[in-house]
Write an enzyme that holds these catalytic residues in place. Structure first.
Site, mmCIF file in Angstrom:
data_model
loop_
_atom_site.group_PDB
_atom_site.id
_atom_site.type_symbol
_atom_site.label_atom_id
_atom_site.label_comp_id
_atom_site.label_asym_id
_atom_site.label_seq_id
_atom_site.Cartn_x
_atom_site.Cartn_y
_atom_site.Cartn_z
ATOM 1 N N THR A 72 -5.908 26.089 -2.788
ATOM 2 C CA THR A 72 -7.323 26.077 -2.413
ATOM 3 C C THR A 72 -7.570 25.300 -1.123
ATOM 4 O OG1 THR A 72 -7.619 24.177 -3.883
ATOM 5 C CG2 THR A 72 -8.187 26.334 -4.769
ATOM 6 N N ASP A 73 -6.646 24.397 -0.760
ATOM 7 C CA ASP A 73 -6.960 23.504 0.362
ATOM 8 C C ASP A 73 -7.003 24.223 1.698
ATOM 9 O OD1 ASP A 73 -4.176 23.807 0.341
ATOM 10 O OD2 ASP A 73 -3.775 21.712 0.852
ATOM 11 N N SER A 109 17.632 7.975 7.694
ATOM 12 C CA SER A 109 17.252 8.000 6.284
ATOM 13 C C SER A 109 18.423 7.552 5.434
ATOM 14 C CB SER A 109 16.832 9.415 5.872
ATOM 15 O OG SER A 109 16.681 9.496 4.460
ATOM 16 N N SER A 157 7.049 15.246 -1.064
ATOM 17 C CA SER A 157 7.959 14.309 -0.406
ATOM 18 C C SER A 157 7.804 14.365 1.108
ATOM 19 C CB SER A 157 9.408 14.617 -0.794
ATOM 20 O OG SER A 157 9.761 15.958 -0.468
ATOM 21 N N GLU A 213 3.121 18.985 10.236
ATOM 22 C CA GLU A 213 3.809 19.945 9.365
ATOM 23 C C GLU A 213 3.486 21.380 9.760
ATOM 24 O OE1 GLU A 213 5.008 20.457 4.686
ATOM 25 O OE2 GLU A 213 4.196 18.584 5.478
ATOM 26 N N ASP A 258 -2.007 17.365 0.507
ATOM 27 C CA ASP A 258 -0.886 16.458 0.266
ATOM 28 C C ASP A 258 -0.998 15.191 1.103
ATOM 29 O OD1 ASP A 258 -0.036 18.472 -1.355
ATOM 30 O OD2 ASP A 258 1.640 19.095 -0.092
ATOM 31 N N TYR A 261 4.948 31.136 0.863
ATOM 32 C CA TYR A 261 3.689 30.389 0.971
ATOM 33 C C TYR A 261 2.817 31.009 2.062
ATOM 34 C CZ TYR A 261 0.725 26.165 1.332
ATOM 35 O OH TYR A 261 -0.323 25.280 1.347
#
Length: 426
Positions: free
Chosen positions: A68-69, A100, A160, A193, A205, A257
């Site tokens: 929905t976002d 990392s 993440s 992103e 997110d 997606y």
């Protein structure tokens, strides 16, 4: 940056924003715990000098409101205790060095003035994308040394990547004194992103990681970033929210997606509205008739039905929480899963098994959470039944020949914050 994202950033300052309840940097913890001490020591050994601080940003689990976002709709995430942490020091020579502790390999060395979208870099694209987005927005970031570590499970639908983006953005915001709000940092993380990494995610997110507060779920309107922190104390009502990680890894960058997003945008175009947010639930039936008459692809019809329905389900959940009727949230979760499975078609056999096995064992309701194609499900259950439900899910996985799932309790936790100042004086 998308039109919706641009508007959200512009309106955030004028609206009663979610950031009002979540300052961009919490008070510093004066004594580092053992994990932070280890991170500081690792940074110092790696880079030859101590960091200027340690920051943390959490992963999230979404209670309701999926896909929905990016349709300017409603969501209700809560932050998890699992975090990405970053030890960081400024540089003035244009070098960006990233490491990392969770990924094999050495330091990734880049130049801040040579960062370009879609250039690869693997995991390092997420923090590097934040530096790129900050500089694209006109902020003078002259380089940094960054050591990252994370307890947020990767590929589990628990954000993440957003945690990496937000912790990097918060650290650089503090060190370079940029003065950005939590909502602005979240939008920059989304920009990184979308445009740098190449995943067309919405802003939920990053907003959850930046803005959630302990003991609350964030009821967020993703069109203008307004929202409120909703008390979410399940323990007081004898309830538990379990997160079940199926161990099936998802990858939102594989195109599935993006296909759903494109179908949503096509539906809005045919209906003559800006986004599916503008279609009220009581107009859904007529809208579906219009789509059918137009010859729209079946996938478009299904995506429209899911998004409008899930916006409605968010409204139902917030009404139930406000009324103190948390147990009644269970059937709404079940309805959400059915829609994600049958209309959006982003579930998988393992996620469906979690839901069916949990409900058969006495859960109040369950659904997949996150982008799907694997990842995690949430289960609302009476605390006294939590162990039995967990055992039933594990037994069902074993009987099906699946790897054992991971199960933990979702504890509504704090959003992004600074943990340690001047680490060497800690």
């Amino acid at each position: 940056m998308t039109e919706a994202t641009t508007e959200a950033a512009a309106q955030a300052a004028a609206q009663p924003s979610a950031q009002d309840a979540a300052p961009v940097a919490a008070e510093a913890v004066t004594t580092a715990d053992a994990d932070n001490t280890e991170l500081v020591a690792g940074f110092t050994e790696l880079y030859g000098t101590a960091p200027e601080g340690v920051w943390a940003a959490p992963g999230r689990v979404n209670l309701i409101g999926e896909y929905t976002d990016f349709n300017d709709g409603f969501v209700m995430p809560l932050a998890l205790p699992h975090t990405a942490r970053a030890a960081v020091a400024r540089r003035t020579d244009g070098e960006l060095r990233l490491h990392s502790t969770d990924v094999p390999g050495g330091v990734v060395q880049l130049r801040v003035d040579e960062l370009v979208p879609h250039a690869g870099h693997g995991w390092a694209a997420y923090p590097a994308g934040v530096v790129w987005a900050l500089r694209e927005a006109g902020h003078r970031v002259t380089g940094a040394d960054i050591q990252l570590t994370s307890t947020v499970p990767t590929g589990a639908g628990l954000s993440s990547s957003a945690a990496l983006e937000v912790v990097t953005a918060l650290a650089l915001n503090d060190l370079f004194e940029l003065g950005l709000t939590a909502s602005e940092l979240a939008v920059l993380g989304q920009r990184a992103e979308n445009a740098f990494v190449g995943v067309p995610c919405g802003v939920m997110d990053q907003m959850a990681s930046a803005c959630c507060t302990e003991g609350h779920a964030l009821y967020l309107d993703t069109r203008d970033l307004s929202g409120r922190q909703v008390p979410f104390d399940l323990a007081a009502q004898g309830l538990t929210l379990l997160v079940v990680d199926t161990r099936v890894k998802h990858a939102l960058g594989d195109g599935a997606y993006a296909e759903r997003r494109a179908a949503c945008e096509e539906g809005a175009r045919i209906l003559g509205i800006r986004t599916l947010r503008d279609l009220p639930y009581d107009g859904l039936g007529a809208a579906l008739d219009t789509l059918a008459a137009s010859g729209a692809d079946e996938s478009v019809v299904r995506c429209v039905r899911h998004v409008v329905g899930d916006n409605r389900r968010v409204e139902q959940v917030i009404a139930l929480l406000d009324a103190g009727d948390v147990r009644a949230v269970g059937p709404v979760l079940d309805a959400g899963h059915e829609s994600l499975r049958d209309d959006l078609r982003v579930s998988c056999p393992e996620l469906d098994l979690v839901v069916s096995a949990a409900n058969a064992a006495g859960a109040l309701g369950a659904r997949m959470t996150g982008g799907g194609f694997g990842g995690s499900a949430i289960v609302l259950v009476d605390r006294a039944r939590a162990e039995a439900v967990t055992d039933s899910v594990r037994e069902a996985f074993a009987s099906a020949g699946y790897a054992a799932p991971g199960v933990f309790t979702a504890v509504p936790s704090a959003g992004a914050r600074r943990l340690v100042r001047a680490a060497w004086s800690g």
